[in-house]
Scaffold this motif. Structure first.
Motif, short mmCIF file in Angstrom:
data_model
loop_
_atom_site.label_atom_id
_atom_site.label_comp_id
_atom_site.label_asym_id
_atom_site.label_seq_id
_atom_site.Cartn_x
_atom_site.Cartn_y
_atom_site.Cartn_z
N GLY A 1 -2.20 7.82 -2.90
CA GLY A 1 -1.09 6.94 -2.62
C GLY A 1 -0.41 7.30 -1.30
N GLU A 2 0.60 6.49 -0.95
CA GLU A 2 1.35 6.69 0.30
C GLU A 2 2.65 7.40 0.00
N THR B 1 6.41 8.25 0.14
CA THR B 1 7.69 7.62 0.49
C THR B 1 8.81 8.48 -0.08
N LYS C 1 3.09 5.78 -3.80
CA LYS C 1 3.03 4.37 -4.19
C LYS C 1 1.75 3.75 -3.67
N ASP C 2 1.39 2.67 -4.33
CA ASP C 2 0.31 1.81 -3.83
C ASP C 2 0.79 0.38 -3.95
N GLU C 3 -0.13 -0.59 -3.99
CA GLU C 3 0.29 -1.99 -3.99
C GLU C 3 1.01 -2.39 -5.29
N ARG C 4 0.74 -1.69 -6.41
CA ARG C 4 1.25 -2.19 -7.70
C ARG C 4 2.07 -1.17 -8.46
N LYS D 1 4.40 2.95 -8.49
CA LYS D 1 4.97 4.11 -7.80
C LYS D 1 5.19 5.20 -8.83
N GLU E 1 -0.81 8.62 3.96
CA GLU E 1 -1.63 8.32 2.78
C GLU E 1 -2.44 9.57 2.43
#
Length: 486
Positions: A42-43, A45, A60-63, A65, A87
């Motif tokens: 994930g990224e 944050t 987090k990713d697209e869907r 956290k 990432e």
């Protein structure tokens, strides 16, 4: 226990009762027991570093956290420096925090999520540093031809240091000063930065020599292994280093950001050693070749100068012969002069004596002139007295005023003074006082130079006295000339 809650058993007396802490502990044990160690991509944050040393963030990713934490003891073993927007793939275990009814990922290690993410991060940093001018070509410094000391920043273990030292010993042995560092992993970038800055700060006055060139090197590896040399602090230290720096990171195809900031980039550590020093045998051969060329050129110049000197010497007259001839002429003229000069002087003296005999005595002439002047003066005075007496008589008879008589007296006195001046001007003594001389030979005045003979004695009468002289003879180119010798 959790399984019973999940079955949805009917409410009533058979439903067990739990405290909040029991439920939180059961959830925590279930999460930790079912998942164990996991890898989560994930990224990063919401990254925060607390004074306690713990790191808190979210992945987090697209869907979704998930919260994450890195305890202080695991920070040094992460493998990278976390930051927002990066990432990664985080390795750790799932745990729950009962006080807030939340779960989190306790991270023990991080790694970049594929080369694409790494390359994007590296490219962003490269563009940023390039805009600051850290990679400009005018910042590059030339390497010294033959450094006295070579500094090396690399791992103390491995083949890199051995390859560098072997190459230096083979080409041109030089002292090597090694600053061992970790070349990958957590803390490697900080160690490399400290080593570069440490070498740059050396002054050579505390017993540790200051290197003339610096090599930063490591062997090959993956992109993740080379990330320490893409660190911003390392790149800035390389750009600010006061020692010419050669980067030799990875294999020939590997490129890191330190390669852009260094003064020279070498494809391998061995190539870096070859750039640092020349080949000793080649330098000796080049020196011998240039020395031979210099000796040859000097020999040709000497030959050319010798030929020019020989030609100039051949064109010169026979100086010894000329000097011998001149010396003989001088001796001959000296003998002739020694013979001729006494005879010439004797002849001039005789001529002068002859002239002196025919010249009247100066005293006689002067006495006659003085007598004549005395007579003239006496006559003038007598005449003047008679005239004055007659005038007085006339004045007495005529009773005339004395003014005309005084004027007449002044007029006659002036006339008398003028006549006296004329007589004095034509006197022989006045003529002699003006620079003329009376030549007498044997008591007689000489009126012609031809009457004098060489060697004849004469007497020269000047305005203030007499001098004896001898007639000599000179023979100029066109006419004979008689001279006197006093």
């Amino acid at each position: 226990m959790i399984e019973d809650l999940a079955t949805g058993a009917p409410s009533g007396g058979n439903v067990p009762e739990y405290s909040v802490s029991e439920i939180s502990g059961a959830i925590r044990r279930t999460l930790e027991g079912n998942f164990g160690r996991v890898r989560v991509r994930g990224e990063i944050t919401e990254f925060k570093r607390y004074p306690s040393g713990h790191l808190y963030f979210s992945l987090k990713d697209e869907r979704g956290k998930i919260s994450g934490v890195v305890w202080r003891g695991s920070v040094s073993r992460l493998g990278l420096v976390p930051e927002n927007g990066l990432e990664i793939i985080a390795t750790g275990k799932i745990s729950a925090y009962g006080e807030r009814s939340s779960y989190q990922l306790v991270v023990e290690r991080m790694e970049y999520a594929g080369e694409g993410a790494l390359l994007a991060r590296i490219e962003r940093l490269r563009l940023k540093l390039a805009e600051e001018g850290l990679f400009d070509a005018d910042r590059k410094r030339p390497l010294p031809l033959l450094p006295r000391v070579i500094g090396v920043v690399t791992s103390a273990q491995g083949a890199v240091l051995h390859d560098i030292c072997t190459t230096l010993s083979r080409r041109f042995p030089r002292p090597v000063l090694v600053w061992p560092v970790a070349v990958q992993g957590e803390g490697a970038a900080a160690q490399i930065t400290a080593a570069i800055n440490g070498f740059s700060a050396l002054e050579g006055s505390d017993g540790v020599p200051r290197p003339d060139v610096l090599i930063v090197a490591r062997g090959g590896g993956s992109l993740e292994d080379l990330m320490a040399f893409n660190d911003e602090a390392v790149v800035r230290a390389a750009a600010a280093c006061s020692i010419p720096l050669i980067s030799a990171v990875g294999h020939e195809t590997d490129t890191t950001l330190i390669d852009f900031a260094s003064d020279r980039r070498a494809p391998t550590p061995t190539a870096a050693a070859e750039l640092a020093v020349p080949v000793r045998t080649e330098m000796l051969a080049e020196l011998e070749h240039r020395g031979a060329r210099a000796l040859g050129a000097l020999s040709r110049m000497m030959q050319t100068a010798r030929l020019r000197l020989d030609r100039a010497a051949a064109a010169l007259p026979d100086l010894p012969g000329l000097l011998g001839t001149a010396r003989m002429m001088l001796d001959d003229r000296g003998r002739r002069l020694g013979v001729a000069l006494p005879g010439f002087v004797q002849g001039r003296r005789a001529a002068l004596v002859a002239v002196e005999r025919h010249m009247p005595a100066v005293e006689t002439l002067l006495s006659a002139r003085n007598t004549r002047l005395a007579l003239l003066g006496s006559g003038l005075r007598t005449g003047l007295q008679h005239a004055l007496q007659r005038q007085e008589a006339r004045l007495g008879r005529l009773r005339i005023s004395p003014a005309p008589l005084a004027a007449l007296v002044r007029e006659r006195r002036a006339a008398l003074a003028g006549m006296g001046g004329q007589l004095e001007a034509v006197s022989p003594q006045a003529v002699l006082a003006r620079g003329y001389a009376l030549v007498t030979a044997q008591g007689q005045p000489v009126t012609s130079a031809r009457k004098l003979k060489a060697g004849e004695d004469v007497v020269l009468t000047f305005g203030d006295g007499q001098r004896d002289a001898v007639i000599s003879r000179k023979k100029p180119a066109r006419a004979e000339q008689t001279t006197l010798e006093l």
